[in-house]
Design a protein around this motif. Structure first.
Motif, PDB file in Angstrom:
ATOM      1  N   LEU A 177       0.830  -1.286   0.011  1.00 33.74           N
ATOM      2  CA  LEU A 177       0.033   0.094   0.029  1.00 33.74           C
ATOM      3  C   LEU A 177       0.697   1.319  -0.056  1.00 33.74           C
ATOM      4  CD1 LEU A 177      -2.607  -1.272   2.340  1.00 33.74           C
ATOM      5  CD2 LEU A 177      -3.018  -0.637   0.042  1.00 33.74           C
ATOM      6  N   ALA A 178       2.118   1.172   0.597  1.00 33.56           N
ATOM      7  CA  ALA A 178       2.952   2.262   0.789  1.00 33.56           C
ATOM      8  C   ALA A 178       3.488   2.800  -0.861  1.00 33.56           C
ATOM      9  CB  ALA A 178       3.933   2.125   1.717  1.00 33.56           C
ATOM     10  N   ARG A 179       3.508   1.644  -1.770  1.00 30.24           N
ATOM     11  CA  ARG A 179       4.151   1.521  -3.030  1.00 30.24           C
ATOM     12  C   ARG A 179       3.071   2.109  -4.069  1.00 30.24           C
ATOM     13  NH1 ARG A 179       8.155  -2.862  -4.326  1.00 30.24           N
ATOM     14  NH2 ARG A 179       8.269  -1.581  -6.330  1.00 30.24           N
ATOM     15  N   VAL A 180       1.449   1.886  -3.866  1.00 29.65           N
ATOM     16  CA  VAL A 180       0.611   1.826  -4.837  1.00 29.65           C
ATOM     17  C   VAL A 180       0.236   3.394  -4.678  1.00 29.65           C
ATOM     18  CG1 VAL A 180      -1.732   1.263  -5.384  1.00 29.65           C
ATOM     19  CG2 VAL A 180      -0.015  -0.462  -4.905  1.00 29.65           C
ATOM     20  N   PRO A 181       0.087   4.092  -5.673  1.00 27.19           N
ATOM     21  CA  PRO A 181      -0.448   5.158  -5.825  1.00 27.19           C
ATOM     22  C   PRO A 181      -1.907   5.508  -5.088  1.00 27.19           C
ATOM     23  CG  PRO A 181       0.377   4.996  -7.874  1.00 27.19           C
ATOM     24  CD  PRO A 181       0.429   3.575  -7.100  1.00 27.19           C
ATOM     25  N   SER A 182      -2.364   6.440  -4.501  1.00 30.98           N
ATOM     26  CA  SER A 182      -3.608   6.514  -3.856  1.00 30.98           C
ATOM     27  C   SER A 182      -4.758   6.567  -4.679  1.00 30.98           C
ATOM     28  CB  SER A 182      -3.601   7.762  -2.860  1.00 30.98           C
ATOM     29  OG  SER A 182      -3.538   8.983  -3.621  1.00 30.98           O
ATOM     30  N   HIS A 183      -4.564   6.874  -5.763  1.00 35.67           N
ATOM     31  CA  HIS A 183      -5.842   6.902  -6.865  1.00 35.67           C
ATOM     32  C   HIS A 183      -6.084   5.340  -7.481  1.00 35.67           C
ATOM     33  CE1 HIS A 183      -2.501   7.208  -9.703  1.00 35.67           C
ATOM     34  NE2 HIS A 183      -3.170   6.579 -10.337  1.00 35.67           N
ATOM     35  N   VAL A 184      -5.140   4.577  -7.220  1.00 34.56           N
ATOM     36  CA  VAL A 184      -5.411   3.039  -7.463  1.00 34.56           C
ATOM     37  C   VAL A 184      -6.107   2.461  -6.395  1.00 34.56           C
ATOM     38  CG1 VAL A 184      -4.246   1.013  -8.112  1.00 34.56           C
ATOM     39  CG2 VAL A 184      -3.261   3.126  -9.079  1.00 34.56           C
ATOM     40  N   LEU A 185      -7.223   1.745  -6.839  1.00 36.59           N
ATOM     41  CA  LEU A 185      -7.977   1.122  -5.869  1.00 36.59           C
ATOM     42  C   LEU A 185      -7.142  -0.397  -5.690  1.00 36.59           C
ATOM     43  CD1 LEU A 185     -10.794   0.942  -4.465  1.00 36.59           C
ATOM     44  CD2 LEU A 185     -11.429  -0.595  -6.294  1.00 36.59           C
ATOM     45  N   VAL A 186      -7.009  -0.831  -4.366  1.00 34.27           N
ATOM     46  CA  VAL A 186      -6.695  -1.926  -3.689  1.00 34.27           C
ATOM     47  C   VAL A 186      -7.474  -2.697  -3.104  1.00 34.27           C
ATOM     48  CG1 VAL A 186      -4.851  -3.247  -2.393  1.00 34.27           C
ATOM     49  CG2 VAL A 186      -4.265  -0.762  -3.426  1.00 34.27           C
ATOM     50  N   VAL A 187      -7.906  -3.958  -3.880  1.00 34.89           N
ATOM     51  CA  VAL A 187      -8.946  -4.962  -3.281  1.00 34.89           C
ATOM     52  C   VAL A 187      -8.353  -6.104  -2.563  1.00 34.89           C
ATOM     53  CG1 VAL A 187     -10.966  -6.169  -3.974  1.00 34.89           C
ATOM     54  CG2 VAL A 187     -10.334  -4.215  -5.325  1.00 34.89           C
ATOM     55  N   VAL A 188      -8.709  -6.046  -1.534  1.00 35.58           N
ATOM     56  CA  VAL A 188      -8.150  -7.166  -0.598  1.00 35.58           C
ATOM     57  C   VAL A 188      -9.356  -8.225  -0.452  1.00 35.58           C
ATOM     58  CG1 VAL A 188      -7.304  -8.027   1.650  1.00 35.58           C
ATOM     59  CG2 VAL A 188      -6.806  -5.490   0.915  1.00 35.58           C
ATOM     60  N   ASP A 189      -9.363  -9.198  -1.310  1.00 33.64           N
ATOM     61  CA  ASP A 189     -10.123 -10.315  -1.256  1.00 33.64           C
ATOM     62  C   ASP A 189      -9.987 -11.414  -0.074  1.00 33.64           C
ATOM     63  OD1 ASP A 189     -11.794 -12.574  -1.992  1.00 33.64           O
ATOM     64  OD2 ASP A 189     -11.016 -12.427  -4.247  1.00 33.64           O
ATOM     65  N   GLU A 190     -10.826 -11.382   0.776  1.00 34.89           N
ATOM     66  CA  GLU A 190     -10.815 -12.036   1.980  1.00 34.89           C
ATOM     67  C   GLU A 190     -11.795 -12.980   2.205  1.00 34.89           C
ATOM     68  OE1 GLU A 190      -8.928  -9.445   5.309  1.00 34.89           O
ATOM     69  OE2 GLU A 190     -10.984  -8.866   4.887  1.00 34.89           O
ATOM     70  N   ALA A 191     -12.178 -13.887   0.960  1.00 34.62           N
ATOM     71  CA  ALA A 191     -13.116 -14.916   0.806  1.00 34.62           C
ATOM     72  C   ALA A 191     -12.963 -15.795   1.841  1.00 34.62           C
ATOM     73  CB  ALA A 191     -13.238 -15.502  -0.268  1.00 34.62           C
ATOM     74  N   TYR A 192     -11.490 -16.167   2.347  1.00 40.18           N
ATOM     75  CA  TYR A 192     -11.260 -17.386   3.316  1.00 40.18           C
ATOM     76  C   TYR A 192     -10.835 -16.648   4.620  1.00 40.18           C
ATOM     77  CZ  TYR A 192     -11.680 -20.235  -0.966  1.00 40.18           C
ATOM     78  OH  TYR A 192     -12.161 -20.381  -1.980  1.00 40.18           O
ATOM     79  N   LEU A 193     -11.333 -15.609   4.848  1.00 35.07           N
ATOM     80  CA  LEU A 193     -10.509 -14.686   6.013  1.00 35.07           C
ATOM     81  C   LEU A 193     -10.659 -15.748   7.362  1.00 35.07           C
ATOM     82  CD1 LEU A 193     -10.017 -12.176   7.737  1.00 35.07           C
ATOM     83  CD2 LEU A 193     -12.397 -11.750   7.779  1.00 35.07           C
ATOM     84  N   GLU A 194     -11.943 -16.268   7.508  1.00 34.67           N
ATOM     85  CA  GLU A 194     -12.105 -16.833   8.925  1.00 34.67           C
ATOM     86  C   GLU A 194     -11.031 -18.072   9.137  1.00 34.67           C
ATOM     87  OE1 GLU A 194     -15.688 -14.719   7.548  1.00 34.67           O
ATOM     88  OE2 GLU A 194     -14.328 -16.313   6.589  1.00 34.67           O
ATOM     89  N   PHE A 195     -10.533 -18.432   8.224  1.00 32.63           N
ATOM     90  CA  PHE A 195      -9.606 -19.852   8.376  1.00 32.63           C
ATOM     91  C   PHE A 195      -8.137 -19.363   8.472  1.00 32.63           C
ATOM     92  CE2 PHE A 195     -13.018 -20.900   5.227  1.00 32.63           C
ATOM     93  CZ  PHE A 195     -13.466 -21.964   5.895  1.00 32.63           C
ATOM     94  N   VAL A 196      -7.970 -18.295   8.625  1.00 30.99           N
ATOM     95  CA  VAL A 196      -6.413 -17.827   8.664  1.00 30.99           C
ATOM     96  C   VAL A 196      -5.775 -17.889  10.044  1.00 30.99           C
ATOM     97  CG1 VAL A 196      -4.791 -15.840   8.587  1.00 30.99           C
ATOM     98  CG2 VAL A 196      -6.635 -16.296   6.833  1.00 30.99           C
ATOM     99  N   ARG A 197      -4.761 -18.651  10.281  1.00 36.59           N
ATOM    100  CA  ARG A 197      -4.205 -18.836  11.682  1.00 36.59           C
ATOM    101  C   ARG A 197      -2.767 -18.678  11.263  1.00 36.59           C
ATOM    102  NH1 ARG A 197      -8.876 -19.443  12.051  1.00 36.59           N
ATOM    103  NH2 ARG A 197     -10.201 -20.591  13.210  1.00 36.59           N
ATOM    104  N   MET A 198      -2.202 -17.267  11.529  1.00 40.75           N
ATOM    105  CA  MET A 198      -0.706 -17.198  11.180  1.00 40.75           C
ATOM    106  C   MET A 198      -0.246 -15.945  12.105  1.00 40.75           C
ATOM    107  SD  MET A 198      -1.008 -15.476   7.296  1.00 40.75           S
ATOM    108  CE  MET A 198       0.323 -15.000   7.299  1.00 40.75           C
TER     109      MET A 198
END
Length: 356
Positions: A177-198
């Motif tokens: 995010l620090a490298r992507v220009p602010s006018h570019v949309l960054v989509v964080v696709d969290e379809a499997y969010l609930e399974f993350v253990r890290m």
């Protein structure tokens, strides 16, 4: 004689390949491990909510999904106008690309990743910029940042990555995010969010709150076990959420889908206990696969990935003979969902033959 012709990009849209149903084999229970479905049925209270909604199917659903928006806002502590619901998170991906890309604009994403990405991009007449994943299946976020040009409008980050399995860390996402220009949309696709253990797992809500160009896409299809009724939601700054709602298909989220999602949120603690059980089974499968010689990527979703290359078809055929159907990506590998214990045991047995 001339006939109506679709836009040229329509002919270029790659087909979506759904997971095959299991082959019926006499005397053997067959299992579908090809679609990353939750093997548990919905909780009883969810089924009752759906049954109540069925009685009103002669009426249109609430187009504003007001009760669902209120439930989501309360559950995740975000304003209702920072939300948008749709027919699964894939519907939101389509809407995001349509909303933010003109023909020829670029969309950057990892590859291999969710196969709906190039479909959505091509359908919008935008240009897909595929950045190869690293050998261990992780996003190469440095290369993705370097791939951003003046034509880039959207960057898609699938975490955990479907089909390879690893998730990005918060530090990695912050660096991107620090490298992507602010006018570019960054989509964080969290379809499997609930399974993350890290360690250092992404905190999507906190991230969206810090950035005006971040949107989260989530679904009730995986952890909540509602794949058959199609409902997902996005969390985003108000202007982005408003753009998504403007593109929403009228009455797209059905009455029973809204009822099931609300009932699932009300029973979220019980559902997450089931997710914990699936995660424990996932960890058992990964350990079993490593015991028989497989170096599988870090699995943070409800599936595992086999980098089989040219052996992919043979692996899928062997699995089918064993009564389990997997999702092959010919020439690359196979994704296999975590299912019932018996199905997972058969997977380990089949994989042992292909180890090494």
């Amino acid at each position: 004689m001339s006939t109506p012709q679709p836009r040229a990009n329509v002919a270029e849209i790659p087909p979506y390949v759904a997971g095959k149903p299991p082959t019926i084999r006499p005397g053997m229970t067959s299992y579908k491990l090809s679609s990353n479905e939750n093997p548990y049925p919905p909780l009883p209270g969810v089924i009752e909510a759906v049954q109540a909604g069925v009685g009103a199917m002669n009426r249109y659903p609430d187009m504003g999904s007001s009760a669902l928006y209120a439930a989501l806002a309360e559950t995740f502590g975000v304003p209702a106008d920072h939300l948008s619901v749709a027919t699964g998170s894939v519907g939101l991906i389509y809407q995001l690309v349509q909303a933010f890309c003109d023909p020829g604009d670029e969309v950057v994403f990892a590859w291999r990743s969710f196969e709906a990405y190039p479909i959505a991009v091509t359908a919008a007449a935008a240009t897909a910029v595929k950045v190869p994943v690293l050998p261990d299946g992780r996003h190469d976020l440095d290369a993705m940042a370097a791939a951003v040009t003046d034509r880039t409008k959207v960057v898609l980050v699938c975490t955990p990555n479907n089909p390879t399995g690893p998730a990005v860390t918060q530090a990695e996402l912050d660096a991107l995010l620090a490298r992507v220009p602010s006018h570019v949309l960054v989509v964080v696709d969290e379809a499997y969010l609930e399974f993350v253990r890290m360690d250092d797992a992404v905190d999507g809500i906190a991230t969206y709150r810090r950035h005006d160009n971040v949107v989260l896409t989530r679904t009730f299809s995986k952890a909540y076990g509602l794949a058959g009724i199609r409902v997902g939601y996005a969390v985003a700054p108000a202007p982005i959420a408003a753009a998504l709602r403007a593109l929403s298909l009228p009455f797209g989220v059905s009455t029973i889908a809204q009822a099931a999602a609300i009932a699932s949120l009300e029973r979220r603690d019980e559902l997450l206990e089931r997710v914990d059980a699936l995660v424990a089974e996932r960890d058992r499968v990964v350990a079993g696969l490593r015991d028989v010689g497989w170096d599988v990527p870090d699995a943070q979703g409800n599936f595992v990935w086999f980098g089989l290359g040219e052996r992919t078809r043979d692996f899928a055929s062997a699995a089918d003979e064993a009564g389990i159907v997997v999702r092959p990506f010919v020439g690359e590998g196979a994704r296999v969902s975590i299912g019932e214990s018996e199905a997972n045991d058969r997977l380990i047995s089949v994989a042992a033959v292909f180890a090494g």
